[in-house]
Design an enzyme around this catalytic site. Structure first.
Site, mmCIF file in Angstrom:
data_model
loop_
_atom_site.group_PDB
_atom_site.id
_atom_site.type_symbol
_atom_site.label_atom_id
_atom_site.label_comp_id
_atom_site.label_asym_id
_atom_site.label_seq_id
_atom_site.Cartn_x
_atom_site.Cartn_y
_atom_site.Cartn_z
ATOM 1 N N PRO A 2 37.057 4.103 4.828
ATOM 2 C CA PRO A 2 37.690 4.249 5.206
ATOM 3 C C PRO A 2 38.408 5.684 6.032
ATOM 4 O O PRO A 2 38.058 6.749 5.914
ATOM 5 C CB PRO A 2 39.621 4.744 4.715
ATOM 6 C CG PRO A 2 38.907 3.534 3.231
ATOM 7 C CD PRO A 2 37.608 4.268 3.369
ATOM 8 N N GLU A 3 38.169 5.520 7.105
ATOM 9 C CA GLU A 3 38.648 6.364 8.713
ATOM 10 C C GLU A 3 39.816 6.611 8.742
ATOM 11 O O GLU A 3 40.902 5.878 8.128
ATOM 12 C CB GLU A 3 37.258 6.921 8.973
ATOM 13 C CG GLU A 3 35.834 6.784 9.108
ATOM 14 C CD GLU A 3 34.966 6.420 10.066
ATOM 15 O OE1 GLU A 3 34.980 7.268 10.922
ATOM 16 O OE2 GLU A 3 33.887 5.764 9.874
#
Length: 270
Positions: A2-3
């Site tokens: 996840p960014e």
DNA sequence: AGGCGTTCCTGGGGGC
DNA sequence: TGCCCCCAGGAACGCC
């Protein structure tokens, strides 16, 4: 992994269900998941224990209370979602029970994800750079930041204390769109290229949020997949033709990360 | 200051 | 056919 867009997508998905909820208890199922507090600490530090806001800072999901915050970092495989059943998924490392009966599940196969308890955002702000999507973040500011450093551009963009929120996927995408090779040095990048990089970072992140993130490896929200995977221009495309020039995309290692590059389109500035 | 190695974890891929 | 080894990857930390 996840960014920023994936973290924002999680928040957009669970925020309405969290607002106004009062914590009954927080249960760690794996000891290290609570990084700097114990379940008892929330009684002293969170007082009313009612969620008054849910926001994102860098890659943290912030549950805001009257007198403190719980910050949650998904790291690589963390997932956060409401769960109606009484059993817990195999890789659940913690969950939060609310007075209403709702349960917020934290599921994390690789166990890198953590919960933090702080009085406010100061601790996180001190070790993080600006938010790339903030209106206060401008081309001029970004160019100044690049010029003040002499560092590998990919390592710099991945450094959360330089700029918050980018990770491996969106760095590669932004650099490709900007025709900058990941082996470039930050202060050697021409003005026109760094201006392009500024806009491409923002456009890429914004578009990815609209598409609810990229489905790669482990990311999904309640089984719903992000649609940005279809939009990827270089990431994961090794051996395939560059969409701009047809040259085969190569994969190598830069700044210790798997990196995808078009050797023809992307120039090395040193 | 910047680069690099190490640590934390586990599922899955490569090698034979 | 199975099994062992090793690696990816975000961030913190120590070392040169």
């Amino acid at each position: 992994m996840p960014e920023l867009p994936e973290v924002q997508t999680v928040i957009n998905h669970i925020k309405d269900d969290l607002m106004g909820e009062k914590i009954k208890s927080i249960i760690p199922l794996w000891t290290k998941v609570l990084h700097n507090f114990t379940p008892n600490d929330i009684y002293q530090k969170l007082e009313k224990k009612t969620v008054v806001d849910v926001i994102r800072r860098a890659k943290f999901i912030i549950l805001q209370f009257h007198t403190g915050i719980i910050a949650i970092h998904l790291r690589m495989t963390g997932k956060l979602y409401f769960h109606l059943k009484n059993d817990y998924p195999k890789h659940c490392t913690a969950y939060i029970e609310f007075e209403s009966g709702k349960k917020l599940i934290f599921e994390d196969v690789r166990k890198f994800g953590r919960f933090y308890l702080y009085n406010n955002l100061d601790h996180i702000n001190h070790r993080h750079g600006p938010e790339p999507l903030d209106s206060s973040f401008t081309v001029k500011i970004f160019q100044g930041m690049l010029l003040r450093r002499r560092r590998n551009i990919k390592a710099l963009l991945l450094d959360q204390s330089f700029l918050a929120g980018l990770g491996n996927i969106y760095v590669d995408e932004s650099l490709w769109k900007s025709k900058i090779h990941s082996n470039s040095i930050s202060n050697a990048i021409p003005k026109k290229r760094s201006e392009a990089l500024f806009h491409n970072i923002r456009n890429t992140l914004e578009e990815a949020i609209v598409k609810k993130g990229t489905t790669i490896i482990d990311f999904s929200v309640n089984g719903e997949s992000g649609k940005y995977a279809k939009m990827l221009q270089v990431f994961g495309r090794d051996g395939l033709e560059c969409f701009k020039c047809g040259t085969l995309i190569i994969k190598n290692k830069v700044a210790g990360r798997g990196t995808y590059t078009c050797q023809k389109c992307q120039k090395v500035y040193t």
